[in-house]
Design a protein around this motif. Sequence first.
Motif, PDB file in Angstrom:
ATOM      1  N   GLU A 198      22.611 -48.286  59.646  1.00 26.75           N
ATOM      2  CA  GLU A 198      23.609 -49.350  59.563  1.00 26.75           C
ATOM      3  C   GLU A 198      22.878 -50.690  59.524  1.00 26.75           C
ATOM      4  N   TRP A 199      23.149 -51.447  58.469  1.00 28.22           N
ATOM      5  CA  TRP A 199      22.471 -52.724  58.257  1.00 28.22           C
ATOM      6  C   TRP A 199      23.487 -53.862  58.300  1.00 28.22           C
ATOM      7  N   THR A 200      23.092 -54.976  58.894  1.00 28.58           N
ATOM      8  CA  THR A 200      23.961 -56.142  58.974  1.00 28.58           C
ATOM      9  C   THR A 200      23.198 -57.368  58.483  1.00 28.58           C
ATOM     10  N   GLY A 201      23.861 -58.158  57.625  1.00 32.00           N
ATOM     11  CA  GLY A 201      23.206 -59.352  57.118  1.00 32.00           C
ATOM     12  C   GLY A 201      24.061 -60.086  56.103  1.00 32.00           C
ATOM     13  N   VAL A 202      23.404 -60.914  55.316  1.00 36.77           N
ATOM     14  CA  VAL A 202      24.071 -61.759  54.328  1.00 36.77           C
ATOM     15  C   VAL A 202      24.033 -61.073  52.969  1.00 36.77           C
ATOM     16  N   ARG A 203      25.168 -61.065  52.276  1.00 35.15           N
ATOM     17  CA  ARG A 203      25.168 -60.501  50.922  1.00 35.15           C
ATOM     18  C   ARG A 203      24.268 -61.346  50.019  1.00 35.15           C
ATOM     19  N   LEU A 204      23.393 -60.679  49.293  1.00 32.61           N
ATOM     20  CA  LEU A 204      22.480 -61.403  48.421  1.00 32.61           C
ATOM     21  C   LEU A 204      23.241 -62.156  47.339  1.00 32.61           C
ATOM     22  N   ARG A 205      24.304 -61.562  46.817  1.00 34.00           N
ATOM     23  CA  ARG A 205      25.045 -62.226  45.750  1.00 34.00           C
ATOM     24  C   ARG A 205      25.701 -63.517  46.257  1.00 34.00           C
ATOM     25  N   ASP A 206      26.107 -63.557  47.541  1.00 35.92           N
ATOM     26  CA  ASP A 206      26.702 -64.768  48.089  1.00 35.92           C
ATOM     27  C   ASP A 206      25.686 -65.905  48.107  1.00 35.92           C
ATOM     28  N   LEU A 207      24.464 -65.568  48.476  1.00 41.84           N
ATOM     29  CA  LEU A 207      23.421 -66.575  48.550  1.00 41.84           C
ATOM     30  C   LEU A 207      23.046 -67.084  47.154  1.00 41.84           C
ATOM     31  N   ILE A 208      22.932 -66.144  46.196  1.00 34.11           N
ATOM     32  CA  ILE A 208      22.556 -66.526  44.831  1.00 34.11           C
ATOM     33  C   ILE A 208      23.685 -67.326  44.171  1.00 34.11           C
ATOM     34  N   THR A 209      24.922 -66.960  44.441  1.00 33.13           N
ATOM     35  CA  THR A 209      26.062 -67.725  43.911  1.00 33.13           C
ATOM     36  C   THR A 209      26.081 -69.131  44.498  1.00 33.13           C
ATOM     37  N   ARG A 210      25.797 -69.227  45.781  1.00 34.34           N
ATOM     38  CA  ARG A 210      25.742 -70.535  46.442  1.00 34.34           C
ATOM     39  C   ARG A 210      24.660 -71.425  45.826  1.00 34.34           C
ATOM     40  N   ALA A 211      23.554 -70.801  45.386  1.00 32.76           N
ATOM     41  CA  ALA A 211      22.470 -71.565  44.767  1.00 32.76           C
ATOM     42  C   ALA A 211      22.793 -71.926  43.320  1.00 32.76           C
ATOM     43  N   GLY A 212      23.830 -71.313  42.744  1.00 33.25           N
ATOM     44  CA  GLY A 212      24.242 -71.658  41.389  1.00 33.25           C
ATOM     45  C   GLY A 212      23.453 -70.951  40.303  1.00 33.25           C
ATOM     46  N   ARG A 250       4.297 -56.294  47.761  1.00 33.70           N
ATOM     47  CA  ARG A 250       4.704 -57.493  48.507  1.00 33.70           C
ATOM     48  C   ARG A 250       5.831 -58.236  47.789  1.00 33.70           C
ATOM     49  N   THR A 251       6.076 -57.917  46.536  1.00 39.33           N
ATOM     50  CA  THR A 251       7.216 -58.469  45.806  1.00 39.33           C
ATOM     51  C   THR A 251       7.973 -57.320  45.157  1.00 39.33           C
ATOM     52  N   SER A 252       9.236 -57.572  44.893  1.00 40.36           N
ATOM     53  CA  SER A 252      10.005 -56.595  44.123  1.00 40.36           C
ATOM     54  C   SER A 252      11.054 -57.333  43.301  1.00 40.36           C
ATOM     55  N   GLU A 253      11.372 -56.752  42.171  1.00 37.55           N
ATOM     56  CA  GLU A 253      12.373 -57.343  41.287  1.00 37.55           C
ATOM     57  C   GLU A 253      13.747 -56.768  41.610  1.00 37.55           C
ATOM     58  N   VAL A 254      14.738 -57.645  41.644  1.00 42.55           N
ATOM     59  CA  VAL A 254      16.118 -57.219  41.876  1.00 42.55           C
ATOM     60  C   VAL A 254      16.923 -57.642  40.652  1.00 42.55           C
ATOM     61  N   ARG A 255      17.395 -56.654  39.909  1.00 40.92           N
ATOM     62  CA  ARG A 255      18.093 -56.933  38.659  1.00 40.92           C
ATOM     63  C   ARG A 255      19.606 -57.046  38.904  1.00 40.92           C
ATOM     64  N   PRO A 256      20.328 -57.571  37.910  1.00 32.55           N
ATOM     65  CA  PRO A 256      21.757 -57.879  38.121  1.00 32.55           C
ATOM     66  C   PRO A 256      22.612 -56.752  38.709  1.00 32.55           C
ATOM     67  N   PRO A 257      22.466 -55.492  38.259  1.00 33.35           N
ATOM     68  CA  PRO A 257      23.343 -54.465  38.854  1.00 33.35           C
ATOM     69  C   PRO A 257      23.185 -54.354  40.364  1.00 33.35           C
ATOM     70  N   HIS A 258      21.986 -54.648  40.877  1.00 34.79           N
ATOM     71  CA  HIS A 258      21.759 -54.519  42.308  1.00 34.79           C
ATOM     72  C   HIS A 258      22.127 -55.780  43.085  1.00 34.79           C
ATOM     73  N   TRP A 259      21.704 -56.955  42.611  1.00 29.97           N
ATOM     74  CA  TRP A 259      21.991 -58.125  43.447  1.00 29.97           C
ATOM     75  C   TRP A 259      23.459 -58.532  43.382  1.00 29.97           C
ATOM     76  N   ASN A 260      24.161 -58.099  42.330  1.00 29.63           N
ATOM     77  CA  ASN A 260      25.604 -58.355  42.267  1.00 29.63           C
ATOM     78  C   ASN A 260      26.422 -57.350  43.072  1.00 29.63           C
ATOM     79  N   ASP A 261      25.781 -56.291  43.537  1.00 29.97           N
ATOM     80  CA  ASP A 261      26.491 -55.262  44.304  1.00 29.97           C
ATOM     81  C   ASP A 261      26.750 -55.773  45.716  1.00 29.97           C
ATOM     82  N   PRO A 262      27.976 -55.676  46.221  1.00 30.80           N
ATOM     83  CA  PRO A 262      28.268 -56.178  47.571  1.00 30.80           C
ATOM     84  C   PRO A 262      27.535 -55.431  48.675  1.00 30.80           C
TER      85      PRO A 262
END
Length: 379
Positions: free
Chosen positions: A291-305, A324-336
């Motif tokens: 069980e994970w708790t935190g901020v939705r990534l899409r909310d943060l990216i939307t807030r940044a415009g 140490r880095t990873s790419e997050v593509r639209p299907p994943h970061w837009n997922d709630p």
Amino acid sequence: MSRRLTSIAVTFGRSLPGRFTSRLRSERVAAKLGMWLGISFTVAFATGLFSHFTQHPPAWLLWPSRPVNLYRVTQGLHVIGGIATVPLLLAKLWTVYPKLWQWPPFRSAGHAAERLFVLLLVAGALFQLVTGLLNIAYTYPWPFGFVQAHYWTAFIVYGALVVHAVNEWSKVRRHLWVRVEDPDRRRFLGTVAAACGVAALVTVGEAVTPLKGLAVLAPRDPDAGPQGVPVNRSAVAAGVTVAPGDPAYRLVVTGAVRTELSLAYADLAALPQHTVRLPIACVEGWSVECEWTGVRLRDLITRAGAAPDAFLTVESLERSGYYRTSEVRPPHWNDPLTLLALKLNGRTLDADHGYPVRLIAPNRPGVMQTKWIGTVRVA
């Protein structure tokens, strides 16, 4: 000298039929084992390709974020199925061993090509299983990169398997649906099947929680680790030290955005929090649902415009390391379900699980669930 070596080789080759007289060796037994091995290798090849392209996708490929357990199932099948294949491969090699040493080694150009593909198949299969087993034990006594070697050798092995299957198809077809009548040979095949089943049973608990008590040979105990969840790389090994409440820590969202963000830990904790249940599914085959708790990534990216089709790169505070880095593509970061997680199972993240912030997203390998996040770069 060369005549003497040739004479020894010829004598050895001629003596083989007399040395390998077990009744358990037969064309029908070999065909049955070969059919099972072909199925096993096909599953391993397909799931291995899925894992590789999930971790190293071409620019045009957008993996889906759902179903959330897809990677967990396919990689568990890849690793646990590979372990279960060990008794099967050994039995197959034992059955055909006399033919591997036949003399002369080839009788014509066509026969030489056939033998070459058999050599590639045998050597490649042993290489894949041995290096795969050492990889899940985190043991690397070789100078080459495991991922690249395992990936390219898989094509060699599977290509050689296809050529060999086509060449031997007439023999296999004769025995495909014919029952083995000899009781000893039936017992032998049954023993091989049972050995494969036991190998799977004593490993599968690392991914299937109800069977974790049976996972005596699993390289990872699914309950062993900080907060009851295993880790592959600790904060000490990564060289990351962020003290709780450290005022110097900032999560920065930058790049192709309308408004750059620089958020302290307290800022993140003050944003709307969401809780999801998602597995950590490791490339070594183990997985645990948490069980994970935190901020939705899409909310943060939307807030940044940022644009909804933007590609993100999540960067760790870790200074070096292949992941140490990873790419997050639209299907994943837009997922709630994709979060910048602050808590694990209701408690603040342990340092080894990525405190202060880590990524958790559905249908991704554990190595891409970046820990100790400092920057989200938008492109």
